[in-house]
Design an enzyme around this catalytic site. Structure first.
Site, PDB file in Angstrom:
ATOM      1  CE1 TYR A   1      -2.241   4.216   4.374  1.00 29.61           C
ATOM      2  CE2 TYR A   1      -2.960   4.808   6.593  1.00 29.61           C
ATOM      3  CZ  TYR A   1      -2.490   3.871   5.689  1.00 29.61           C
ATOM      4  OH  TYR A   1      -2.286   2.571   6.100  1.00 29.61           O
TER       5      TYR A   1
ATOM      6  CB  ALA B   1      -0.918   0.015   1.221  1.00 32.40           C
TER       7      ALA B   1
ATOM      8  CB  THR C   1       2.089   2.965   4.379  1.00 35.93           C
ATOM      9  OG1 THR C   1       3.479   2.803   4.053  1.00 35.93           O
ATOM     10  CG2 THR C   1       1.323   1.700   4.013  1.00 35.93           C
TER      11      THR C   1
END
Length: 296
Positions: free
Chosen positions: A127, A62, A64
């Protein structure tokens, strides 16, 4: 031998999966990562899944970088939302169940009790918003899936909060650490054990409990300052450098991204459904610090 495709290779969870997989000789893990597979490139991960035709997919990679995401919303959306959906669709196309990792940052940070899976989401930053959209795309594209939300991940690998604290302790007498944000510190190694146990169960033909979202995080709760203090306490056991931890407020340490003040996850559903629970967060810190000190 079951072929398992894992997105990512160098991240904390991917490296923890690689290490813990040694205890599961029936699993053949394949890591899809740059330069061969780039989640920033549309279709890259889907092509890897179509080529390998795995029996299960673990979506562990991902975007992050919580603060940098505020300046790179397009890239964060591409990796956390669009690629997540593509991976789910590609897994569905080859009949592979999917374990998708998400985050406590989908929540808004209010409350005083552990957050259950069905609590309303209200992400505060790019995020969290992109990870929430990734969850939605997985649910839409892939019926045979598990979404695991985790939090405050640390490990002997990569960049993480515990490693930063030990590094700073080598050069500072005192470290100011935020003490008014509370969450569920999680060892990536402990998380990997749970992910692999879930994979083995599903590959054995047991699909009970699938198609849902679960919280998988270290038991208990802590502030960042308490995590830092626990790391110092463990470091002291090995005569490694330590520093005094001085709790500060979020306002004392402004960051580009707003973080939830409260993101303690309720993990009872995972235990109730699968009989799985991660250890108390303090044990995770102890094991990680022991590894880091030994490797220093």
């Amino acid at each position: 031998m079951s072929r398992v495709l894992v997105t990512g290779r160098d991240g904390q969870v991917a490296r923890s999966l690689a290490e813990r997989a040694a205890s599961h000789p029936g699993l053949d893990l394949h890591f899809a990562a740059r330069p061969d597979v780039d989640l920033a490139v549309p279709g890259s991960a889907a092509a890897a899944i179509a080529a390998l035709r795995p029996t299960l997919v673990i979506s562990a990679a991902a975007y992050t970088a919580v603060d940098r995401a505020e300046d790179e919303p397009g890239l964060a959306h591409r990796i956390n939302a669009e690629a997540a959906g593509e991976i789910a669709e590609a897994a569905a196309a080859v009949g592979a169940p999917l374990i998708h990792l998400s985050t406590d940052y989908v929540f808004g940070g209010t409350g005083t009790h552990p957050i259950p899976e069905d609590a309303p989401i209200a992400p505060l930053g790019v995020y969290g918003r992109t990870k929430a959209e990734g969850e939605a795309r997985v649910r839409t594209a892939q019926l045979d899936h598990l979404i695991l939300r985790t939090a405050w991940v640390h490990s002997p690998f990569g960049a993480n909060f515990v490693k930063t604290m030990l590094r700073l302790a080598a050069t500072r007498e005192e470290i100011g650490v935020v003490g008014d944000q509370r969450g569920s510190p999680t060892s990536a190694l402990d998380l990997a054990d749970v992910i692999l146990a879930l994979a083995v169960r599903r590959l054995s033909g047991d699909a009970a409990g699938w198609g849902e979202t679960y919280h998988a995080a270290g038991r208990g709760e802590a502030s960042w300052a308490e995590v830092a203090q626990a790391a110092m306490d463990e470091a002291a056991r090995y005569d490694a450098p330590t520093a005094t931890i001085r709790p500060i407020t979020t306002a004392d340490y402004p960051t580009p991204a707003q973080r939830p003040a409260w993101s303690v996850l309720d993990t009872a559903k995972l235990d109730r459904t699968f009989g799985l629970r991660l250890p108390d967060w303090r044990g995770g810190i102890a094991n990680v610090v022991a590894r880091l000190v030994a490797d220093a």
